[in-house]
Each structure stands twice: as structure tokens, then as C-alpha cells.
Scaffold this motif. Structure first.
Motif, PDB file in Angstrom:
ATOM      1  N   PHE A 191       0.815  -1.214   0.000  1.00 60.10           N
ATOM      2  CA  PHE A 191       0.000   0.000   0.000  1.00 60.10           C
ATOM      3  C   PHE A 191       0.853   1.270   0.000  1.00 60.10           C
ATOM      4  O   PHE A 191       0.312   2.379   0.078  1.00 60.10           O
ATOM      5  CB  PHE A 191      -0.934   0.019   1.226  1.00 60.10           C
ATOM      6  CG  PHE A 191      -0.218   0.049   2.549  1.00 60.10           C
ATOM      7  CD1 PHE A 191       0.018   1.250   3.195  1.00 60.10           C
ATOM      8  CD2 PHE A 191       0.232  -1.111   3.146  1.00 60.10           C
ATOM      9  CE1 PHE A 191       0.683   1.295   4.399  1.00 60.10           C
ATOM     10  CE2 PHE A 191       0.892  -1.086   4.368  1.00 60.10           C
ATOM     11  CZ  PHE A 191       1.122   0.114   4.994  1.00 60.10           C
ATOM     12  N   ILE A 192       2.163   1.137  -0.094  1.00 59.12           N
ATOM     13  CA  ILE A 192       3.062   2.282  -0.106  1.00 59.12           C
ATOM     14  C   ILE A 192       3.832   2.285  -1.412  1.00 59.12           C
ATOM     15  O   ILE A 192       4.321   1.241  -1.861  1.00 59.12           O
ATOM     16  CB  ILE A 192       4.042   2.248   1.087  1.00 59.12           C
ATOM     17  CG1 ILE A 192       3.284   2.390   2.400  1.00 59.12           C
ATOM     18  CG2 ILE A 192       5.087   3.346   0.971  1.00 59.12           C
ATOM     19  CD1 ILE A 192       4.160   2.318   3.629  1.00 59.12           C
ATOM     20  N   ASN A 193       3.941   3.439  -2.033  1.00 59.69           N
ATOM     21  CA  ASN A 193       4.705   3.575  -3.257  1.00 59.69           C
ATOM     22  C   ASN A 193       6.182   3.308  -2.966  1.00 59.69           C
ATOM     23  O   ASN A 193       6.782   3.938  -2.097  1.00 59.69           O
ATOM     24  CB  ASN A 193       4.511   4.987  -3.816  1.00 59.69           C
ATOM     25  CG  ASN A 193       5.211   5.192  -5.141  1.00 59.69           C
ATOM     26  OD1 ASN A 193       6.417   5.305  -5.196  1.00 59.69           O
ATOM     27  ND2 ASN A 193       4.441   5.246  -6.211  1.00 59.69           N
ATOM     28  N   ALA A 252      -1.139   3.581  -4.091  1.00 62.90           N
ATOM     29  CA  ALA A 252      -1.028   4.311  -2.838  1.00 62.90           C
ATOM     30  C   ALA A 252      -2.212   5.228  -2.580  1.00 62.90           C
ATOM     31  O   ALA A 252      -2.377   5.726  -1.461  1.00 62.90           O
ATOM     32  CB  ALA A 252       0.262   5.133  -2.831  1.00 62.90           C
ATOM     33  N   SER A 253      -3.026   5.483  -3.586  1.00 68.03           N
ATOM     34  CA  SER A 253      -4.161   6.386  -3.431  1.00 68.03           C
ATOM     35  C   SER A 253      -5.395   5.612  -2.975  1.00 68.03           C
ATOM     36  O   SER A 253      -5.406   4.384  -2.937  1.00 68.03           O
ATOM     37  CB  SER A 253      -4.449   7.097  -4.751  1.00 68.03           C
ATOM     38  OG  SER A 253      -5.537   7.987  -4.626  1.00 68.03           O
ATOM     39  N   THR A 277      -8.111  12.168  -0.003  1.00 64.25           N
ATOM     40  CA  THR A 277      -6.664  11.970   0.033  1.00 64.25           C
ATOM     41  C   THR A 277      -5.934  13.061  -0.742  1.00 64.25           C
ATOM     42  O   THR A 277      -4.824  13.458  -0.371  1.00 64.25           O
ATOM     43  CB  THR A 277      -6.295  10.592  -0.553  1.00 64.25           C
ATOM     44  OG1 THR A 277      -6.870  10.447  -1.863  1.00 64.25           O
ATOM     45  CG2 THR A 277      -6.782   9.474   0.339  1.00 64.25           C
ATOM     46  N   SER A 284      -0.547   7.707   1.719  1.00 62.03           N
ATOM     47  CA  SER A 284      -0.745   6.285   1.419  1.00 62.03           C
ATOM     48  C   SER A 284      -1.070   5.486   2.668  1.00 62.03           C
ATOM     49  O   SER A 284      -1.796   4.480   2.596  1.00 62.03           O
ATOM     50  CB  SER A 284       0.499   5.719   0.733  1.00 62.03           C
ATOM     51  OG  SER A 284       1.631   5.770   1.597  1.00 62.03           O
TER      52      SER A 284
END
Length: 275
Positions: free
Chosen positions: A120-122, A209-210, A220, A252
Motif C-alpha cells: 500500500f506504499i509507493n 497508494a491512493s 486523500t 498512502s
């Protein structure tokens, strides 16, 4: 009794057949990054190609290793991580620092979770944040007007095929402009656009991540713009490059929670109609 048919309906266009596979998504994001990377090399000089080569080698090596261990198909998504990081770092950063940074980002934010689509994180944002935290002397690119201009065609491409949530992008831009003007009383559109646009497109608006809900994407985007202004409170004219990275990381992290709240509110609203 025959089981229900769970086969999704036939789709036409870019999303037809297996075009949502990670490999095809990687291809489209790589195409969108070609012009910004070229602009970064033009700004930083040909020696910047060495940094890009090192990061490509490190990222691909990690992905090949994990693919062999798990017996999975190589998607090549780590290539986009190397391209994004190479566009946002200065040519003065030592190569060994870049290698450690992208290793941290690719492995701990993507590969350990199972690859692209499971985290879930770039990974590029994680790499840049690690670089900024661990090596204070490592500079991110600030004067990047041509990079911002070169990002526009790629942004249009990603929006047209649904790989860039335009709601997040628009909300972040509006929040950024309003917040920066409210805190500083001045706004430099040229200087701000130069450093912000690339980070918005490839870090904050990364579909991984969005948020996934439409309302969540608006929220967001507003959060990301506000965080960029907050982290750049000491700058009077433009947004600091590091603030984009940290805003992307925090956004994120909160995106799944925002989506959960939106879904729960919709559920309660629909349940209320039947009471």
C-alpha cells in the motif's frame, strides 16, 4: 444445480483481455516516465545516467531474486521505481547511497508483500524517504521546470487509460494552492509547479497508494496538498521536494482508513433507507 457464472463481462479497449496485468501496467507507466527521465538527464548531465543504471540493476536484481524464490513471473515493475527515483534525485548523490535506498524501497514496501498490487506504499516514495532520512546530504531535485513540463504528456496518458486518479490530482492541486496562499500570502506558480507536478503524478497519485473510492480520492488529494504545505512551512515561495515525498508516504498510510470510513458511511446510509 449449476454454479453461477462468475466470469466478468467482456471489456473493450485498453482494459480488454489481460491488459490489467502488472506487466502491462508497468509498460504504460514506463512510457509515461520516458520524457521526465530524459529531462532529468538533460538537467543533471550525462553522469546522471550512471545513477539510473545502478538503480535499474539493483531493482531488477531484487525482483529477479524474489521471482525465482517464489516461482512467479517477472513483472518488471521495479523499473518504474528506479526511473522515478532517478528523476527526483540530484546527480551529486553517491551511487552506493542510491543503491541502498532503492533496495529498501523495493524490498520492504513491495516485494515482501508479494509484489506490485499487494502493498500500500509507493516503493519510490519509500526509497526517497529512506534516502532523505538516512543521508542528510542527499539532495532531491528542486529546479525541475523542464521535468514538470515533460511530465504532462505522461499524466494525460495515464489519466486516459485509468491509471491516474484525476480526482486525487485535482484535489491535491486545489488544496496545495489554497493552503500555500493562506499560510504564506504569496504563491509562485512557476517554482511550485516545477517541483510538485512530477511528485503528484507518480508518487501521490499512484493508484496503489491512493484511495480506491471516489470520495476517498477527493479526501486523500486534499490531505496530500495540505501536508505538502505543512512540511514546506519554512519555504516562502515554493514547495520543498522532500515535502512531496513525506506527504506521499503519510497519504498512502491514511488512504485505506479513509476508504474504510467512506465505505462504512455508505453502508449505514443504505441501511437507513430500509429501516
Amino acid at each position: 444445480m449449476n454454479p453461477p457464472n462468475l466470469t466478468p463481462p467482456l471489456q473493450v479497449g485498453f482494459w480488454a483481455s489481460q491488459s490489467r496485468s502488472p506487466a502491462r501496467v508497468t509498460l504504460m507507466q514506463t512510457l509515461a516516465l520516458i520524457l521526465p527521465v530524459g529531462a532529468a538527464v538533460a538537467v543533471e548531465g550525462l553522469l546522471h545516467l550512471a545513477a539510473l543504471g545502478v538503480m535499474l540493476f539493483v531493482c531488477i536484481s531484487w525482483e529477479v531474486g524474489f521471482a525465482l524464490i517464489r516461482g512467479r513471473v517477472l513483472t518488471g515493475h521495479s523499473v518504474t521505481t528506479a526511473l522515478i527515483v532517478a528523476t527526483m534525485v540530484s546527480a551529486s548523490v553517491p551511487l552506493w547511497q542510491l543503491g541502498i535506498a532503492v533496495s529498501f524501497g523495493v524490498v520492504l514496501s513491495e516485494l515482501v508483500f508479494g509484489g506490485r498490487g499487494f502493498g500500500f506504499i509507493n516503493s519510490a516514495a519509500a526509497s526517497l524517504a529512506f534516502l532523505a532520512f538516512s543521508f542528510p546530504g542527499a539532495n532531491l531535485t528542486g529546479d525541475a521546470t523542464w521535468i514538470a513540463v515533460a511530465t504532462l504528456p505522461g499524466a494525460v496518458l495515464l489519466i486516459s487509460i485509468g491509471l491516474l486518479p484525476w480526482r486525487t490530482l485535482l484535489a491535491a492541486l486545489v488544496s496545495l494552492i489554497a493552503g500555500h496562499f493562506a499560510m504564506n500570502g504569496i504563491f509562485d506558480p512557476i517554482g511550485t509547479a516545477a517541483v510538485v507536478f512530477f511528485g503528484l503524478v507518480f508518487l501521490i497519485c499512484d493508484p496503489l497508494a491512493s484511495a480506491a473510492t471516489n470520495v476517498g480520492r477527493w479526501m486523500t488529494g486534499i490531505l496530500a496538498g495540505g501536508l505538502m504545505v505543512l512540511f514546506s512551512a519554512t519555504d516562502q515561495a515554493s514547495i520543498a521536494p522532500g515535502s512531496i515525498v513525506f506527504a506521499a508516504l503519510l497519504t498512502s498510510v491514511f488512504a485505506p482508513l479513509i476508504d474504510h470510513i467512506v465505505v462504512m458511511m455508505n453502508f449505514r446510509q443504505r441501511m437507513g433507507r430500509h429501516v
